[in-house]
Motif scaffolding. Structure first.
Motif, PDB file in Angstrom:
ATOM      1  N   ILE A 215       0.655  -1.262   0.018  1.00  0.00           N
ATOM      2  CA  ILE A 215       0.024  -0.069   0.032  1.00  0.00           C
ATOM      3  C   ILE A 215       0.668   1.195  -0.006  1.00  0.00           C
ATOM      4  CG2 ILE A 215      -1.897  -1.204   1.207  1.00  0.00           C
ATOM      5  CD1 ILE A 215      -1.102   0.172   3.832  1.00  0.00           C
ATOM      6  N   PHE A 216       2.139   1.218   0.171  1.00  0.00           N
ATOM      7  CA  PHE A 216       3.181   2.277   0.247  1.00  0.00           C
ATOM      8  C   PHE A 216       4.365   1.989   0.119  1.00  0.00           C
ATOM      9  CE2 PHE A 216       5.609   5.269   3.143  1.00  0.00           C
ATOM     10  CZ  PHE A 216       5.189   6.540   1.944  1.00  0.00           C
ATOM     11  N   VAL A 217       5.174   2.729  -0.643  1.00  0.00           N
ATOM     12  CA  VAL A 217       6.527   2.376  -0.725  1.00  0.00           C
ATOM     13  C   VAL A 217       7.325   3.363  -0.161  1.00  0.00           C
ATOM     14  CG1 VAL A 217       8.580   1.810  -2.293  1.00  0.00           C
ATOM     15  CG2 VAL A 217       6.203   0.867  -2.752  1.00  0.00           C
TER      16      VAL A 217
ATOM     17  N   ARG B   5      11.286   5.000   1.323  1.00  0.00           N
ATOM     18  CA  ARG B   5      12.832   4.906   1.040  1.00  0.00           C
ATOM     19  C   ARG B   5      13.340   5.321   2.203  1.00  0.00           C
ATOM     20  NH1 ARG B   5      16.845   7.852   1.181  1.00  0.00           N
ATOM     21  NH2 ARG B   5      15.619   9.774   0.546  1.00  0.00           N
ATOM     22  N   ARG B   6      14.184   4.622   2.961  1.00  0.00           N
ATOM     23  CA  ARG B   6      15.006   5.090   4.170  1.00  0.00           C
ATOM     24  C   ARG B   6      16.543   4.571   3.892  1.00  0.00           C
ATOM     25  NH1 ARG B   6      17.485   7.863   7.492  1.00  0.00           N
ATOM     26  NH2 ARG B   6      17.217   7.621   9.885  1.00  0.00           N
ATOM     27  N   ALA B   7      17.343   5.722   3.673  1.00  0.00           N
ATOM     28  CA  ALA B   7      18.923   5.629   3.311  1.00  0.00           C
ATOM     29  C   ALA B   7      18.883   4.848   2.112  1.00  0.00           C
ATOM     30  CB  ALA B   7      19.457   5.079   4.528  1.00  0.00           C
ATOM     31  N   LYS B   8      19.516   3.601   2.036  1.00  0.00           N
ATOM     32  CA  LYS B   8      19.803   2.733   0.688  1.00  0.00           C
ATOM     33  C   LYS B   8      18.727   1.495   0.776  1.00  0.00           C
ATOM     34  CE  LYS B   8      24.821   3.846   1.000  1.00  0.00           C
ATOM     35  NZ  LYS B   8      26.010   3.028   0.868  1.00  0.00           N
ATOM     36  N   HIS B   9      17.702   1.700   1.674  1.00  0.00           N
ATOM     37  CA  HIS B   9      16.677   0.878   1.877  1.00  0.00           C
ATOM     38  C   HIS B   9      15.418   1.124   0.895  1.00  0.00           C
ATOM     39  CE1 HIS B   9      19.430   0.269   5.329  1.00  0.00           C
ATOM     40  NE2 HIS B   9      19.282  -1.117   5.365  1.00  0.00           N
ATOM     41  N   LEU B  10      14.649   0.337   0.558  1.00  0.00           N
ATOM     42  CA  LEU B  10      13.216   0.283   0.382  1.00  0.00           C
ATOM     43  C   LEU B  10      12.447  -0.297   1.197  1.00  0.00           C
ATOM     44  CD1 LEU B  10      12.671   0.381  -3.601  1.00  0.00           C
ATOM     45  CD2 LEU B  10      12.797   2.250  -2.088  1.00  0.00           C
ATOM     46  N   ILE B  11      11.277   0.283   1.717  1.00  0.00           N
ATOM     47  CA  ILE B  11      10.483  -0.345   2.731  1.00  0.00           C
ATOM     48  C   ILE B  11       9.296  -0.567   2.001  1.00  0.00           C
ATOM     49  CG2 ILE B  11       9.390  -0.220   4.831  1.00  0.00           C
ATOM     50  CD1 ILE B  11      11.730   1.516   5.858  1.00  0.00           C
ATOM     51  N   PHE B  12       8.534  -1.685   1.883  1.00  0.00           N
ATOM     52  CA  PHE B  12       7.344  -2.025   1.255  1.00  0.00           C
ATOM     53  C   PHE B  12       6.410  -2.128   2.229  1.00  0.00           C
ATOM     54  CE2 PHE B  12      10.628  -3.337  -1.653  1.00  0.00           C
ATOM     55  CZ  PHE B  12      10.044  -2.876  -3.018  1.00  0.00           C
ATOM     56  N   HIS B  13       5.374  -1.232   2.489  1.00  0.00           N
ATOM     57  CA  HIS B  13       4.255  -1.362   3.501  1.00  0.00           C
ATOM     58  C   HIS B  13       3.086  -2.248   3.102  1.00  0.00           C
ATOM     59  CE1 HIS B  13       5.714   2.288   6.116  1.00  0.00           C
ATOM     60  NE2 HIS B  13       6.480   2.121   5.238  1.00  0.00           N
ATOM     61  N   LEU B  14       2.929  -3.377   4.051  1.00  0.00           N
ATOM     62  CA  LEU B  14       1.847  -4.270   3.327  1.00  0.00           C
ATOM     63  C   LEU B  14       0.756  -3.918   4.090  1.00  0.00           C
ATOM     64  CD1 LEU B  14       4.093  -7.544   3.791  1.00  0.00           C
ATOM     65  CD2 LEU B  14       3.428  -6.271   1.747  1.00  0.00           C
ATOM     66  N   ALA B  15      -0.522  -4.338   3.475  1.00  0.00           N
ATOM     67  CA  ALA B  15      -2.005  -3.949   3.900  1.00  0.00           C
ATOM     68  C   ALA B  15      -2.208  -4.645   5.472  1.00  0.00           C
ATOM     69  CB  ALA B  15      -2.872  -4.814   2.946  1.00  0.00           C
ATOM     70  N   ASN B  16      -1.446  -5.762   5.555  1.00  0.00           N
ATOM     71  CA  ASN B  16      -1.493  -6.500   6.995  1.00  0.00           C
ATOM     72  C   ASN B  16      -0.653  -5.899   8.108  1.00  0.00           C
ATOM     73  OD1 ASN B  16       0.871  -7.222   6.325  1.00  0.00           O
ATOM     74  ND2 ASN B  16       0.538  -9.310   6.654  1.00  0.00           N
ATOM     75  N   GLY B  17      -0.199  -4.791   7.752  1.00  0.00           N
ATOM     76  CA  GLY B  17       0.676  -3.899   8.790  1.00  0.00           C
ATOM     77  C   GLY B  17       2.163  -4.188   8.884  1.00  0.00           C
ATOM     78  N   LYS B  18       2.536  -5.274   8.160  1.00  0.00           N
ATOM     79  CA  LYS B  18       3.873  -5.661   8.161  1.00  0.00           C
ATOM     80  C   LYS B  18       4.915  -5.139   7.038  1.00  0.00           C
ATOM     81  CE  LYS B  18       3.471 -10.174  10.511  1.00  0.00           C
ATOM     82  NZ  LYS B  18       3.861 -11.699  10.390  1.00  0.00           N
ATOM     83  N   ARG B  19       6.088  -5.173   6.909  1.00  0.00           N
ATOM     84  CA  ARG B  19       7.025  -4.455   6.079  1.00  0.00           C
ATOM     85  C   ARG B  19       7.867  -5.501   5.384  1.00  0.00           C
ATOM     86  NH1 ARG B  19       3.869  -1.394   8.287  1.00  0.00           N
ATOM     87  NH2 ARG B  19       4.416   0.544   9.206  1.00  0.00           N
ATOM     88  N   LEU B  20       8.197  -5.270   4.144  1.00  0.00           N
ATOM     89  CA  LEU B  20       9.129  -5.813   3.373  1.00  0.00           C
ATOM     90  C   LEU B  20      10.468  -4.662   3.311  1.00  0.00           C
ATOM     91  CD1 LEU B  20       7.815  -7.913   0.526  1.00  0.00           C
ATOM     92  CD2 LEU B  20       8.988  -8.744   2.236  1.00  0.00           C
ATOM     93  N   VAL B  21      11.620  -5.232   3.774  1.00  0.00           N
ATOM     94  CA  VAL B  21      12.603  -4.433   3.931  1.00  0.00           C
ATOM     95  C   VAL B  21      13.704  -4.885   3.022  1.00  0.00           C
ATOM     96  CG1 VAL B  21      14.434  -3.331   5.098  1.00  0.00           C
ATOM     97  CG2 VAL B  21      12.277  -3.561   6.337  1.00  0.00           C
TER      98      VAL B  21
END
Length: 273
Positions: free
Chosen positions: A51-53, A55-71
């Motif tokens: 639901i949202f992408v 960026r933090r520093a050199k990371h991408l953080i994919f925000h998932l609909a269930n509240g978790k994240r893919l880093v």
């Protein structure tokens, strides 16, 4: 290694493609690229949505609909590609996330990773990173405060993720060139000079913003028809330009080693602080 401009370019382009699409399948070809059992990883993602992408520093953080994240941290040699099975690059993939007929391919994750984390775990993982140089709260005064009391070289200071987040080997050299300072300049000497500190701050801002707007220097397009990704590569003034002519003064670009890191600069128009 992808730095802030490359990851910001990925964030912008992916946000136009993957948001709110249901994840229909997951392929894990290398267990070490993720942080959990592949079956658990697949089960957590399948049917979920990004639901949202962020960026933090050199990371991408994919925000998932269930509240978790893919880093995601691509590290050296990592890249991503968005496309159909027919468009997939002739490269080995470590993880694939499928969105119907389209797939997000993660390539070259030998040192990098794609971790499934909770919101709290993500915050903890990012907690030791320094501030974002392009954050709206960053200004010349705050930047000067980051340098105050620091010792070492300009090169090692700029690439230190605990001080400033997102800058690596390429853009540290480009920033030093823009500021007219050698990468070997002493950080404490720069911090002691308001004029040099201000010049360095404006160089950080201008170089990173220009590189991000031009798609960074990554070699492979993110998707078919992508002409933006990597277009800054030809605009690098000194990075990886050893022996070439300086675009500012006509001198010859040199390469040195600074605490184990390669650095490119012009000996004629960049000066020691």
């Amino acid at each position: 290694m992808p730095e802030l401009p490359e990851m910001e370019n990925y964030r912008t382009l992916l946000s136009e493609k993957i948001l709110d699409l249901p994840i229909t399948g997951v392929v894990v070809n290398r267990d070490k690229s993720i942080n959990t059992d592949p079956d658990v990883f697949t089960r957590e993602l399948t049917g979920n949505r990004i639901i949202f992408v962020e960026r933090r520093a050199k990371h991408l953080i994919f925000h998932l609909a269930n509240g978790k994240r893919l880093v995601l941290h691509l590290m050296l040699g990592g890249m991503i590609f968005w496309g159909t099975e027919a468009e997939r690059p002739d490269r080995s993939t470590q993880v694939e996330i499928q969105f119907g007929e389209y797939t997000l391919f993660f390539i070259g994750l030998r040192l990098g990773y794609l971790h499934l984390l909770t919101s709290k775990e993500t915050e903890e993982a990012m907690s030791d990173l320094g501030p974002e140089p392009l954050d709206r709260r960053m200004n010349a005064e705050r930047f000067a405060a980051l340098l105050k009391g620091r010792r070492g070289t300009l090169k090692t200071t700029l690439v230190n993720q605990h001080i400033i987040a997102g800058i690596g080997n390429c853009y540290s050299d480009e920033i030093a060139f823009a500021a007219g300072l050698r990468p070997s300049s002493k950080t404490q000497n720069i911090a002691a000079s308001p004029e040099l500190t201000a010049r360095l701050y404006h160089s950080v801002q201008s170089v990173l913003r220009e590189a991000a707007s031009e798609g960074g220097y990554m070699e492979m397009p993110l998707m078919q028809g992508d002409t933006k990704t990597g277009s800054f590569d030809e605009q690098c003034r000194v990075y990886d330009r050893e022996g070439e002519t300086c675009p500012r003064c006509g001198g010859t670009i040199a390469r040195v080693e600074i605490t184990g890191k390669k650095a490119f600069f012009c000996p004629d128009c960049q000066h020691e602080a």
